[in-house]
Design an enzyme around this catalytic site. Structure first.
Site, PDB file in Angstrom:
ATOM      1  CG  HIS A  63      -1.827  -1.124   1.343  1.00 28.82           C
ATOM      2  ND1 HIS A  63      -2.274  -1.599   2.547  1.00 28.82           N
ATOM      3  CD2 HIS A  63      -2.398  -1.908   0.404  1.00 28.82           C
ATOM      4  CE1 HIS A  63      -3.087  -2.632   2.346  1.00 28.82           C
ATOM      5  NE2 HIS A  63      -3.167  -2.838   1.051  1.00 28.82           N
ATOM      6  CE  LYS A  73       1.562   3.443   5.157  1.00 32.00           C
ATOM      7  NZ  LYS A  73       1.098   2.228   4.475  1.00 32.00           N
ATOM      8  CE1 TYR A 133      -0.828   2.342   8.949  1.00 33.64           C
ATOM      9  CE2 TYR A 133      -1.188   0.315  10.166  1.00 33.64           C
ATOM     10  CZ  TYR A 133      -1.539   1.185   9.156  1.00 33.64           C
ATOM     11  OH  TYR A 133      -2.615   0.892   8.351  1.00 33.64           O
ATOM     12  CG  ASP A 171      -4.276  -5.780  -0.202  1.00 35.88           C
ATOM     13  OD1 ASP A 171      -4.222  -4.635  -0.693  1.00 35.88           O
ATOM     14  OD2 ASP A 171      -4.094  -6.006   1.003  1.00 35.88           O
TER      15      ASP A 171
END
Length: 189
Positions: A63, A73, A133, A171
């Site tokens: 992603h 991130k 995250y 996905d």
């Protein structure tokens, strides 16, 4: 104190906060803006995210978000273990299409810094895995993108041990890197 080491792609860094323990358990400072700034990581974190995966071999990714909502991130595991994978998608980069992987776990107490210009994904290695995250831009559905986890032009070696990955519809239908054509250019020297 915070241990930091660069992986094979130098922009990708592992961070290891120090734990202070006694008979009760431990305390750790997992994020401190000023301490990170002192070591050149000066990111304005905007949002915290947490995911839970019930099954091992759950694969999330690869992603990224397109500008102006591109995200740095800072990833860590609260429970369980993952193989965290990062792919350089910056056109013109000397490491374009290369990937690095690092096992993150609650036991290892490590984190991974993923800068803008990289696609990110992970594979859970244990049941009941929770990943937390920080991101530097809010989620934007209009800018959210995926790349196939098994794109042969990238060649990530996922340790699936003969299992089919547990994938979201998004996905499973993700385009290859060439089809996705991300809008990131390498600006380094």
């Amino acid at each position: 104190m915070l241990e930091i080491r660069s992986l094979e792609i130098p922009e990708i860094r592992e961070l290891k906060p120090r734990k202070f323990g006694d008979g009760r358990g431990f305390f750790a400072e997992t994020f401190n803006r000023s301490r990170l700034g002192e070591v050149g990581i000066d990111i304005d974190w905007m949002q915290d995210n947490q995911s839970y995966s019930a099954e091992p071999f759950t694969l999330r990714g690869l992603h990224y978000q397109e500008p102006p909502f591109a995200q740095d991130k800072l990833v860590r595991v609260l429970r369980g273990r993952i193989l965290d994978v990062v792919v350089d998608i910056r056109r013109g980069s000397p490491t374009y299409k290369r990937w690095v992987a690092l096992e993150l776990s609650a036991d290892a107490f490590n984190q991974l810094l993923v800068p803008v210009g990289f696609a990110h994904g992970f594979l859970t290695l244990e049941p009941d895995t929770e990943v937390f995250y920080k991101v530097s831009a809010p989620y934007s559905g209009a800018h959210d993108r995926s790349i196939r986890f098994d794109d042969p032009a990238i060649g990530v070696q996922w340790p699936l041990e003969g299992h089919a990955p547990v994938l979201s519809d998004k996905d499973a239908k993700a385009p290859t890197l060439a089809e996705a054509n991300p809008h990131f250019d390498y600006t380094g020297s």
